[in-house]
Motif scaffolding. Sequence first.
Motif: not given
Ligand code: GLU
Length: 324
Positions: A35-43, A67-69, A148-151, A194-196
Amino acid sequence: MKKLLALILALCMVFALCACGKAAPAAPTTLTMGTGGESGTYYAVGSVLGNYISPKIGVTINVVASGGSAKNLTGMCVDKIYDLATVQSDVMTFAFNGTNSFAETGKLDSFRVLCGLYAETVQIVSVDPSIKSVADLKGKTVCVGDVGSGTAFSAVDILGIYGMTIDDITPVYQSFGASTESLRDGKIDAAFTTAGAPTPSIVDLATTNTVNLISIDDDHLAKLLDACPWYAAYTIPAGTYKGQDADAVTVTVKATLICRADLDDDVAYKIVSTIFNNTGDLAAQNAKCAEFSLEFATEGIAVPFAAGAAKFFSENGITVATAP
Ligand code: GLU
């Protein structure tokens, strides 16, 4: 007669053994989801999906922080540590085609799309009210997401439209949680996220500070949409975060659920059908899941879908592309 029966029996056993040898590999019992970091929306959303889907399909989905995307794509296609992952639609398309930063590493295409999930907002956050425009980031210390993030991709695109490169800022690579602490401590001037929205890390920041969300102005927004057609314009309404009293104009990409290309078709089908047959239950657990829809899941996706996912969408009247 006995000999004949014994021969028939022996032949049956040989056929049975051959059939076993050729049988499809057993469906997996455990899947790991990056997913992503623990404080993000992916997680947050990934955890809801994992907990909800696992008992329904009899496969344990272990949701892990990452780390993300870009990390998720290398984790799935190169290191083979993820079976499922959430990724930005733009970053997965670059990886699949071997473009942008994937031109150097080569294409990563051993993955397929299960479904688009929800809009991810490019949020440029500061607690310094004197930063009013993206142009004001010049010379500042700015978090551009985790390694390594999408951000980090979003940051490069947006700085680029304002005539800047990463060298015009002092970039810091941190998770959303760590960047929240750095903003609070004055160690960085701004952070791309970059997150929900609302994103847990910014909700947290707003409990102690007045959050300044920096808008992209109309002129640069038009240029950005023209140069980078994978973005859609988006307004973060006032009140999304505590103390945010004005709208902020920015762009979105699509959070997308992907799987490794060889994931069992039936498991792929069950994951997607469980999500879209239970959107009400999922929305009750995380507001981002209220955005799930068959249209959003399938529109504007430039990477082939998993055959099992395509089967589910076709049963619901939507044709999506699969790999040849
Ligand atoms: N879109 C972000 C990324 O790939 C992560 C978003 C999230 O953790 O919610 O860096």
